[in-house]
Design a protein around this motif. Structure first.
Motif, short mmCIF file in Angstrom:
data_model
loop_
_atom_site.label_atom_id
_atom_site.label_comp_id
_atom_site.label_asym_id
_atom_site.label_seq_id
_atom_site.Cartn_x
_atom_site.Cartn_y
_atom_site.Cartn_z
N GLU A 44 0.90 -1.30 -0.19
CA GLU A 44 0.12 0.22 0.08
C GLU A 44 0.74 1.14 0.13
OE1 GLU A 44 -3.52 -0.37 2.57
OE2 GLU A 44 -2.57 -2.22 3.15
N PHE A 45 2.11 1.19 0.04
CA PHE A 45 3.11 2.27 -0.11
C PHE A 45 3.98 2.16 -1.25
CE2 PHE A 45 1.95 1.30 4.39
CZ PHE A 45 1.65 2.67 4.84
N TYR A 55 1.53 6.78 0.40
CA TYR A 55 0.65 5.98 0.99
C TYR A 55 -0.83 5.68 -0.18
CZ TYR A 55 -3.10 3.47 3.80
OH TYR A 55 -4.22 2.75 4.19
#
Length: 240
Positions: free
Chosen positions: A123-124, A174
Motif C-alpha cells: 500500500e506504500f 501511501y
C-alpha cells in the motif's frame, strides 16, 4: 511518534485550507519524531512478532501511482533490467522498521478516526525524487486553486526543507484501496499522503492533502472554510 511543534508549519496548515467555487482544499504538514512511545512499542512488537522476523527484513513496495499514468518509457530507469527485457520490473523495498514508522505516522495523524495497524507494504510506494513529488503536488494544487498556490509555494517548500532537509530524505507515499483510504468518501477529487523520512534526524514530515467537491463537502456537513474555526490566511505571517 511524537508530534513536533513548528509555528511555520502551523501557519502553512491554515494557508492550505482553501475554499474555491468548485472545490475545497484541506492540507496539512506535520513533523514527527521517530522516538517510540508506549503505544508505538506495542505496534512495533505486533508487526515483528513472527518467529525469525527481523526489523531489518525487506518487503516489497508498489510502484508510485503517479508513474502508472505514464507510458513505460517514462518510468525511471532503475525500474527495468537492462540485461533482459523479458524480466519483470524491479520493485522498491522497505525494511520492516521503516514501514512501522510510516504506519505509526498515519495512526498518529488520523487518530482516533482511523487505525492503519494492518496496512501492508504494497500500500506504500517510494517516490523517485523530491523534484518528482514537488511537480506532482504543484500540478494538483495549481490546477485546483491557481494563483493562490503560486503565492504560497515558495514558503511551502522552504519551510519543508528547513524542517526535514528534503535532499537527505527518502520519500514515500501511501496509496491504499478505496476501502482503506481515509479520503475515500464520495466527492473526493484527488488526495495524496507523502512521508519525508530523514533517517539522520530520526524524523518524518507528513504532507497530506485532499481536494473535495464543494457540493459533496456541503452535503456531508463539512464546515465552510470561512467559518470562525479556520484562521484567515495572511501572507504577511510568513518570514521572508
Amino acid at each position: 511518534m511524537k508530534l513536533l511543534e513548528n509555528p511555520q508549519l502551523d501557519a502553512l496548515n491554515s494557508a492550505l485550507c482553501i475554499q474555491e467555487e468548485n472545490c475545497q482544499i484541506v492540507g496539512r504538514l506535520e513533523s514527527y519524531s521517530c522516538k517510540m512511545a508506549g503505544t508505538d512499542k506495542k505496534l512495533f512488537k505486533a508487526l515483528n512478532h513472527e518467529p525469525g522476523v527481523s526489523p531489518s527484513d525487506l518487503q516489497a513496495l508498489s510502484p508510485p501511482q503517479s508513474m502508472m499514468s505514464h507510458s513505460p518509457g517514462a518510468y525511471y530507469s532503475r525500474s527495468f533490467s537492462s540485461d533482459n527485457e523479458e524480466q519483470p520490473p524491479l520493485c522498491d523495498v522497505i525494511s520492516r522498521k521503516t514501514l512501522y514508522y510510516l504506519i505509526a505516522t498515519l495512526n498518529a495523524s488520523f487518530h482516533p478516526d482511523y487505525d492503519f495497524s494492518n496496512a501492508k507494504s504494497h500500500e506504500f510506494s517510494k517516490e523517485p525524487s523530491f523534484q518528482w513529488v514537488m511537480n506532482t503536488v504543484s500540478s494538483n494544487l495549481y490546477a485546483a486553486v491557481g494563483e493562490t498556490y503560486n503565492t504560497l509555494k515558495m514558503q511551502l517548500w522552504t519551510a519543508m526543507d528547513a524542517e526535514i532537509a528534503v535532499s537527505d530524505c527518502d520519500i514515500y507515499s501511501y496509496n491504499p484501496d478505496l476501502e482503506s483510504d481515509p479520503y475515500g468518501e464520495e466527492g473526493n477529487i484527488w488526495s495524496f499522503n507523502y512521508f519525508f523520512y530523514n533517517k539522520k534526524l530520526k524524523r518524518i514530515l507528513f504532507f497530506s492533502c485532499r481536494a473535495q467537491s464543494s457540493a459533496a463537502a456541503s452535503d456531508s456537513g463539512v464546515q465552510d472554510l470561512d467559518d470562525d474555526n479556520y484562521e484567515a490566511y495572511d501572507m504577511d505571517g510568513f518570514d521572508e
